[in-house]
Design an enzyme around this catalytic site. Structure first.
Site, PDB file in Angstrom:
ATOM      1  N   GLU A 159       0.900  -1.028   0.141  1.00 16.93           N
ATOM      2  CA  GLU A 159      -0.211   0.159  -0.065  1.00 16.93           C
ATOM      3  C   GLU A 159       0.725   1.289  -0.045  1.00 16.93           C
ATOM      4  O   GLU A 159       0.643   2.207   1.027  1.00 16.93           O
ATOM      5  CB  GLU A 159      -1.139  -0.044   1.131  1.00 16.93           C
ATOM      6  CG  GLU A 159      -1.859  -1.149   1.284  1.00 16.93           C
ATOM      7  CD  GLU A 159      -3.013  -0.844   2.277  1.00 16.93           C
ATOM      8  OE1 GLU A 159      -2.836  -0.081   3.259  1.00 16.93           O
ATOM      9  OE2 GLU A 159      -4.184  -1.877   2.462  1.00 16.93           O
ATOM     10  N   GLU A 360      -5.770  -8.446   0.764  1.00 11.81           N
ATOM     11  CA  GLU A 360      -6.485  -8.360   2.076  1.00 11.81           C
ATOM     12  C   GLU A 360      -7.865  -7.651   1.940  1.00 11.81           C
ATOM     13  O   GLU A 360      -8.362  -7.046   0.777  1.00 11.81           O
ATOM     14  CB  GLU A 360      -5.951  -6.911   2.814  1.00 11.81           C
ATOM     15  CG  GLU A 360      -4.537  -7.243   3.321  1.00 11.81           C
ATOM     16  CD  GLU A 360      -3.639  -5.910   4.140  1.00 11.81           C
ATOM     17  OE1 GLU A 360      -4.405  -5.315   4.676  1.00 11.81           O
ATOM     18  OE2 GLU A 360      -2.584  -5.846   3.797  1.00 11.81           O
TER      19      GLU A 360
HETATM   20  C1  BG6 Z   1      -4.147  -2.140   5.438  1.00 15.03           C
HETATM   21  C2  BG6 Z   1      -2.949  -2.587   5.926  1.00 15.03           C
HETATM   22  O1  BG6 Z   1      -4.217  -0.884   5.037  1.00 15.03           O
HETATM   23  O2  BG6 Z   1      -4.998  -2.048   6.337  1.00 15.03           O
HETATM   24  C3  BG6 Z   1      -2.997  -3.429   7.043  1.00 15.03           C
HETATM   25  O3  BG6 Z   1      -2.394  -3.135   4.617  1.00 15.03           O
HETATM   26  C4  BG6 Z   1      -3.874  -2.803   8.085  1.00 15.03           C
HETATM   27  O4  BG6 Z   1      -1.646  -3.493   7.740  1.00 15.03           O
HETATM   28  C5  BG6 Z   1      -5.283  -2.939   7.547  1.00 15.03           C
HETATM   29  O5  BG6 Z   1      -3.995  -3.872   9.334  1.00 15.03           O
HETATM   30  C6  BG6 Z   1      -6.351  -2.494   8.513  1.00 15.03           C
HETATM   31  O6  BG6 Z   1      -6.103  -1.287   9.060  1.00 15.03           O
HETATM   32  P1  BG6 Z   1      -6.053  -1.116  10.447  1.00 15.03           P
HETATM   33  O7  BG6 Z   1      -5.672   0.407  10.708  1.00 15.03           O
HETATM   34  O8  BG6 Z   1      -7.552  -1.249  10.944  1.00 15.03           O
HETATM   35  O9  BG6 Z   1      -5.010  -2.168  11.023  1.00 15.03           O
END
Ligand code: BG6
Length: 461
Positions: A159, A360
């Protein structure tokens, strides 16, 4: 290249899970030294202790039936000074982690760098400096040389768009607009170096970028709002993928840069690199969609922090995030939009025609461990199920999907919210300050996902 078999998997990152932040020669990363003055949230010193428990964790995840596990390798364990000497203890650790994944009949998918830049490099200006490209290239060459035999699926930089557009504030430094977009350019060139090195050193390997992409909607059909969405789509999404896949600076992004007075330093030798090295597939992180309108004169950002994953985005003269009244939100104010995933995948396919792996996708929520040690996370099952259905529709509509690796395999420390915002299929018993026993408990979603994978695989046999 042979056709990819669809992989049902799950994802993790190193700094959010491992802990052991100063063991076996590791140096501090920008995440380790992050200021946390106002938020009593868990830090990464212990995280969920995955560094010491990876064997039991990997076994438990294999028992869930997943066929691929995405992890990241921290630069700080491999080359602790950022450049120069390689730390043999780091190499051996990941050789064993990867072998454990393989021994458990899963495919390792490795991110070379997930937000955890060595602090020492940030002190020298981080990605604003051109020297970072050489440093990163040398680092990934060490990875490909040492792990290329075992690992055939690689992801470059997690990202870059979120890292540049929102997370500097969290990390306690702040780039000027000019620096931010020079950092964008340097990151994109670094990524090209990784693609080139991977193809040179691992001829049977595959590598892809891993941006966070979500399609941006206009708030209304007002022509100004349509343009606001057009700009934000380019700044947030297409600039990164156009550079990676087409080797060009997106023209709308370019006009945005010109209008905001940004001048990128581009070297003549970049041209060949950029026009000859392309990814094999796209890793896509998707959580939510975004909706924007054209900002009125005198309007300002909501609370001073631009967060690209919520509605709090703002750029004078270009776009302003708004609440989408048609969509619900999660406990942490992120909009939930499964249909947006289908749209996002189809838009990406329309633009780039490359296989897509979802690297993700998941729901951050407050989970409760019951007295009889269960976690009834039906809300997570609903979220995942709706997004999977959406992905399958995109697949039916012709998008070449090669994997679904949701966030996250285990509970981990959320980047923005600590451990209270849980994502995992497996609960880890700790809270923000109290480490408890860090015991692992499969959640209802673990059993649901296991069942789903089994059914899907039987269907496709
Ligand atoms: C993504 C990242 O942007 O979002 C992760 O790659 C991250 O590392 C995920 O955990 C969710 O964001 P957050 O702030 O809820 O952990």
């Amino acid at each position: 290249m042979a056709k990819n078999k669809f992989l049902w998997g799950a994802s993790l990152s190193a700094h959010q899970t491992e802990g052991a932040w100063n063991e076996d020669g590791k140096s501090p990363s920008v995440q380790d030294v992050r200021p946390r003055a106002n938020k009593q949230i868990a830090d990464f010193t212990v995280a969920v202790d995955h560094y010491h428990r990876y064997r039991e964790d990997i076994k438990l995840l294999a028992e869930m039936g997943i066929k691929a596990l995405r992890i990241s390798i921290p630069w700080t364990r491999i080359i602790p000074d950022g450049v120069g000497e390689v730390n043999q203890a780091g190499i051996e650790h990941y050789q064993d982690v990867i072998q454990t994944i393989l021994d458990n009949h899963m495919i390792p998918v490795i991110t070379t760098y997930h937000f955890d830049l060595p602090e020492v490099l940030q002190k020298h200006g981080g990605w604003t400096k051109r020297a970072m490209i050489d440093a990163y290239e040398a680092y990934v060459r060490v990875l490909f040389t040492n792990f290329g035999e075992q690992v055939k699926h690689w992801l470059t930089i997690n990202e870059p768009n979120i890292m540049l557009l929102s997370d500097q504030k969290i990390l306690g430094f702040s780039y000027t607009h000019q620096e931010r977009y020079q950092a964008f350019y340097n990151l994109m060139i670094a990524e090209k170096q990784a693609i080139k090195a991977c193809h040179e050193l691992i001829p049977d390997g595959q590598i892809g970028p891993v941006p966070n992409i979500s399609y941006v909607y206009p708030a209304t059909s007002k022509p100004e709002d349509i343009r606001a969405a057009m700009y934000f789509n380019s700044v947030r999404n297409w600039a990164y993928l156009d550079f990676s896949v087409k080797g060009l600076i997106n023209p709308i992004f370019k006009s945005y840069l010109a209008a905001t007075g940004i001048n990128l330093t581009i070297l003549p030798e970049d041209r060949e690199l950029v026009s000859q090295n392309f990814p094999d597939f796209l890793g896509i992180n998707y959580y939510t969609s975004a909706t924007v309108e054209f900002p009125q004169v005198g309007q300002d950002r909501m609370n001073g922090v631009s967060d690209q994953q919520s509605e709090d985005v703002f750029e004078h003269g270009f776009y302003k995030g708004v609440t989408n009244k048609y969509l619900k939100k999660n406990d942490f104010n992120w909009t939930i939009d499964p249909l947006g995933l289908e749209t996002t995948l189809e838009m990406i396919n329309d633009r780039y025609h490359l296989p897509i792996m979802i690297t993700e996708n998941g729901l951050g929520a407050y989970d409760q461990l019951t007295e009889d040690q269960q976690i009834h996370d039906q809300y997570r099952i609903d979220y995942l199920n709706q997004h999977i259905q959406s992905m399958l529709k995109a697949k039916d509509n012709g998008v070449e999907m090669i994997g679904y690796l949701p966030w996250s395999a285990l509970d981990l420390i959320s980047v923005h919210e600590g451990i209270k915002k849980r994502y995992g299929f497996v609960y880890v018993d700790r809270d923000e300050q109290d480490l408890k026993d860090l015991k692992r408990y499969p959640k209802d979603s673990y059993y649901w996902y296991k069942n789903l994978i089994k059914k899907m695989e039987q269907k496709n046999e």
